[in-house]
Design an enzyme around this catalytic site. Structure first.
Site, PDB file in Angstrom:
ATOM      1  CG  HIS A   1      -2.070   0.925   1.092  1.00  0.00           C
ATOM      2  ND1 HIS A   1      -1.982   2.265   1.361  1.00  0.00           N
ATOM      3  CD2 HIS A   1      -3.330   0.684   0.675  1.00  0.00           C
ATOM      4  CE1 HIS A   1      -3.156   2.810   1.118  1.00  0.00           C
ATOM      5  NE2 HIS A   1      -3.993   1.884   0.693  1.00  0.00           N
TER       6      HIS A   1
ATOM      7  CG  ASP B   1      -8.524  -4.425  -2.460  1.00  0.00           C
ATOM      8  OD1 ASP B   1      -9.712  -4.284  -2.133  1.00  0.00           O
ATOM      9  OD2 ASP B   1      -7.834  -3.525  -2.944  1.00  0.00           O
TER      10      ASP B   1
HETATM   11  N1  CMC Z   1       4.132  -7.578  -4.748  1.00  0.00           N
HETATM   12  C1  CMC Z   1       5.461  -7.561  -4.920  1.00  0.00           C
HETATM   13  N2  CMC Z   1       6.216  -6.455  -4.788  1.00  0.00           N
HETATM   14  C2  CMC Z   1       5.607  -5.314  -4.483  1.00  0.00           C
HETATM   15  C3  CMC Z   1       4.218  -5.257  -4.289  1.00  0.00           C
HETATM   16  C4  CMC Z   1       3.472  -6.444  -4.421  1.00  0.00           C
HETATM   17  N3  CMC Z   1       2.143  -6.431  -4.257  1.00  0.00           N
HETATM   18  N4  CMC Z   1       3.847  -3.988  -3.983  1.00  0.00           N
HETATM   19  C5  CMC Z   1       4.978  -3.269  -3.997  1.00  0.00           C
HETATM   20  N5  CMC Z   1       6.034  -4.066  -4.304  1.00  0.00           N
HETATM   21  C6  CMC Z   1       7.452  -3.647  -4.363  1.00  0.00           C
HETATM   22  C7  CMC Z   1       7.717  -2.895  -5.656  1.00  0.00           C
HETATM   23  O1  CMC Z   1       8.176  -3.757  -6.675  1.00  0.00           O
HETATM   24  C8  CMC Z   1       8.774  -1.912  -5.218  1.00  0.00           C
HETATM   25  O2  CMC Z   1      10.011  -2.584  -5.169  1.00  0.00           O
HETATM   26  P1  CMC Z   1      11.371  -1.763  -5.508  1.00  0.00           P
HETATM   27  O3  CMC Z   1      11.476  -0.689  -4.465  1.00  0.00           O
HETATM   28  O4  CMC Z   1      12.439  -2.808  -5.388  1.00  0.00           O
HETATM   29  O5  CMC Z   1      11.200  -1.219  -6.892  1.00  0.00           O
HETATM   30  C9  CMC Z   1       8.405  -1.582  -3.774  1.00  0.00           C
HETATM   31  O6  CMC Z   1       7.656  -2.724  -3.287  1.00  0.00           O
HETATM   32  C10 CMC Z   1       7.534  -0.335  -3.621  1.00  0.00           C
HETATM   33  O7  CMC Z   1       6.437  -0.465  -4.521  1.00  0.00           O
HETATM   34  P2  CMC Z   1       5.803   0.756  -5.309  1.00  0.00           P
HETATM   35  O8  CMC Z   1       5.101   0.238  -6.508  1.00  0.00           O
HETATM   36  O9  CMC Z   1       6.839   1.820  -5.517  1.00  0.00           O
HETATM   37  O10 CMC Z   1       4.766   1.271  -4.244  1.00  0.00           O
HETATM   38  P3  CMC Z   1       3.536   2.186  -4.525  1.00  0.00           P
HETATM   39  O11 CMC Z   1       3.263   2.905  -3.267  1.00  0.00           O
HETATM   40  O12 CMC Z   1       3.740   3.005  -5.758  1.00  0.00           O
HETATM   41  O13 CMC Z   1       2.362   1.154  -4.863  1.00  0.00           O
HETATM   42  C11 CMC Z   1       0.540  -0.355  -4.629  1.00  0.00           C
HETATM   43  C12 CMC Z   1       1.388   0.743  -3.954  1.00  0.00           C
HETATM   44  C13 CMC Z   1      -0.678  -0.646  -3.752  1.00  0.00           C
HETATM   45  C14 CMC Z   1       0.049   0.147  -5.991  1.00  0.00           C
HETATM   46  C15 CMC Z   1       1.424  -1.612  -4.799  1.00  0.00           C
HETATM   47  O14 CMC Z   1       1.851  -2.089  -3.532  1.00  0.00           O
HETATM   48  C16 CMC Z   1       0.706  -2.720  -5.578  1.00  0.00           C
HETATM   49  O15 CMC Z   1       0.748  -2.724  -6.812  1.00  0.00           O
HETATM   50  N6  CMC Z   1       0.022  -3.683  -4.855  1.00  0.00           N
HETATM   51  C17 CMC Z   1      -0.758  -4.681  -5.526  1.00  0.00           C
HETATM   52  C18 CMC Z   1      -2.096  -4.080  -5.914  1.00  0.00           C
HETATM   53  C19 CMC Z   1      -3.010  -3.878  -4.715  1.00  0.00           C
HETATM   54  O16 CMC Z   1      -3.167  -4.746  -3.875  1.00  0.00           O
HETATM   55  N7  CMC Z   1      -3.666  -2.693  -4.672  1.00  0.00           N
HETATM   56  C20 CMC Z   1      -4.666  -2.381  -3.653  1.00  0.00           C
HETATM   57  C21 CMC Z   1      -4.293  -1.228  -2.787  1.00  0.00           C
HETATM   58  S1  CMC Z   1      -5.359  -1.106  -1.350  1.00  0.00           S
HETATM   59  C22 CMC Z   1      -6.909  -0.694  -1.965  1.00  0.00           C
HETATM   60  C23 CMC Z   1      -6.979   0.637  -2.601  1.00  0.00           C
HETATM   61  O17 CMC Z   1      -6.472   1.615  -2.074  1.00  0.00           O
HETATM   62  O18 CMC Z   1      -7.589   0.721  -3.671  1.00  0.00           O
END
Ligand code: CMC
Length: 426
Positions: free
Chosen positions: A303, A361
């Site tokens: 998140h 989720d």
């Molecule tokens: N699985 C594997 N690695 C992950 C994941 C994951 N679900 N989420 C983040 N990472 C890694 C990512 O690869 C990155 O690694 P690095 O620093 O080595 O490049 C690091 O963790 C930080 O990730 P980010 O993408 O920069 O983080 P963000 O804040 O931009 O993204 C997120 C947050 C929720 C989009 C992301 O964690 C994700 O894609 N999760 C899966 C989708 C999900 O469950 N979304 C629902 C969010 S809660 C409900 C809502 O608010 O709608």
């Protein structure tokens, strides 16, 4: 307090604004005027876009407050319409206020009969989120008497209409997709029971609402009701900042929510659990999630704000167990996969180091599936519940005297000015 920065020999003093709780902000509004430079923060990781009194999240501690009240207390003791009242008006209702609010919402649940025809124009296999986006936007074509946003009465009528009608539209999107007749709302039922009936009743037999399932779904709605300045809420605020009508703004929020990184994650998480299929395949998927060259991510994990267990996920996990037990589902292989996946991920160095915890989720899909909803409806249910949050945030913005149109700036990296070349000379 103020912050000082030096940009190309120019010293700039910028005021620091304090919130009630949480990080303070540096007010950079005058930065461009004084230095000729913008700030750059794609994804808004360090940028507050507004002041708000509605929802507070402490992502490090795993705290979520609606108007100051912890989500756990609201989910345990309140109901969804009480949460709606709280988000809209800022205080918990008295018994009389609650009764009046419930009455007004349940008396606005029907949609214009012409909306039925509007639905008939969709293909039956359309995704219900596509249908919901369009039908919420279409409300602006049906309720002209509540689109003048400068009139507080019209604003409130539009707000009540949206909270009241969104379950009807969501249920219609579902019924249409399975080729069943629409079920009209029943005002004697509570908000969530009425929604369950509109989804699952058929004209040829009596439908009895299971109170435990209804209560669980109501709780799921409370958990999803607001989440401060997330992507869809910011979309609603940005759309609303131009003075667009409220139904159009909420339709923009629904469209944004659909993405798999946001509200679409509940659907994606369940599909992922189904794809994994059995506990012995989990290590393969954990390895894929950690592989930089593989775009796969564990859906329902991680998140932007929570760097701790999402407080909503804890309540959701409990609700999942309650619903499965009530419905007599003793062995759900998806639940086994989910629990083992969570256990392995939470003890894995990659997930610990990046502070990736299950989010709301992760478990919601299993619960909604057990209730009888197809995966394509999961994000629709999220949109239904989030509508009140979007409306409360939209109203707060419109009622803020310092409100201006939202207009981010950019760092231009394209071509410099050049002359047009005639077609026959290219
Ligand atoms: N699985 C594997 N690695 C992950 C994941 C994951 N679900 N989420 C983040 N990472 C890694 C990512 O690869 C990155 O690694 P690095 O620093 O080595 O490049 C690091 O963790 C930080 O990730 P980010 O993408 O920069 O983080 P963000 O804040 O931009 O993204 C997120 C947050 C929720 C989009 C992301 O964690 C994700 O894609 N999760 C899966 C989708 C999900 O469950 N979304 C629902 C969010 S809660 C409900 C809502 O608010 O709608």
């Amino acid at each position: 307090m103020s912050a000082h920065i030096t940009v190309a020999n120019t010293n700039v003093d910028m005021p620091v604004k304090e919130g009630t709780i949480g990080p303070s902000v540096i007010d950079i509004g005058k930065l461009y005027g004084q230095t000729g430079m913008f700030t750059y923060d794609p994804g808004f990781t360090s940028t507050a876009s507004c002041e708000s009194k509605i929802t507070y999240i402490d992502g490090d501690e795993g705290i979520l407050l609606y108007r100051g009240y912890p989500i756990e207390q609201l989910a345990l003791n309140g109901d969804f319409l009480e949460t709606c009242y709280l988000l809209l008006y800022g205080e918990l209702p008295t018994a009389a206020q609650k009764a009046d609010f419930d009455y007004r919402i349940t008396r606005h649940t029907m949609v214009h009969e012409q909306m039925m025809r509007f639905f008939q124009g969709f293909r039956r296999d359309a995704h219900p989120m596509a249908v919901l986006t369009a039908s919420v936007g279409a409300l602006s074509a049906f309720y002209h008497d509540s689109t003048d946003i400068s009139d507080p009465t019209q604003r409130m009528i539009a707000s009540m209409r949206m909270i009241a009608k969104i379950p009807t539209l969501a249920a219609m999107a579902y019924k249409y997709s399975i080729g069943q007749p629409f079920v009209y709302p029943m005002n004697s039922l509570d908000y969530t029971s009425n929604f369950l009936r509109m989804c699952f009743a058929v004209p040829c037999e009596e439908y009895k609402v299971n109170p435990i399932v209804s209560r669980a779904l109501d709780r799921i709605f409370i958990l999803h009701a607001d989440h401060e300045q997330n992507a869809s809420t910011s979309t609603v605020r940005l759309a609303g900042s131009s003075g667009a009508n409220p139904f159009a703004c909420i339709a923009a929020g629904v469209a944004c929510l659909w993405g798999p990184a946001h509200g679409g994650a509940n659907e994606a998480a369940l599909k992922m659990l189904q794809e994994i299929g059995s506990v012995d395949r989990i290590p393969e998927y954990i390895a894929r999630a950690k592989d930089k060259n593989d775009p796969f991510r564990l859906m329902g994990f991680g998140h932007r704000v929570y760097k701790n267990y999402d407080p909503r996920a804890k309540i959701m996990q409990k609700t999942t167990h309650e619903v499965l037990s009530e419905l007599g589902i003793k062995d759900d292989p998806l639940l086994d996969v989910a629990m083992e996946l969570e256990r392995i991920a939470l003890s894995d160095e990659y997930f610990i180091e990046k502070k990736l915890y299950p989010n709301i989720d992760f478990y919601s899909g299993i619960t909604l599936k057990a209730m009888g909803f197809p995966t394509s409806m999961f994000t629709v249910l999220f949109a239904l519940a989030r509508t009140v949050g979007w409306i409360a945030q939209w109203k707060e913005m419109i009622e803020d005297p310092s409100q201006r149109i939202g207009r981010p700036r950019q760092l231009y990296i394209g071509e410099r000015q050049r002359d047009y070349v005639a077609l026959n000379q290219r």
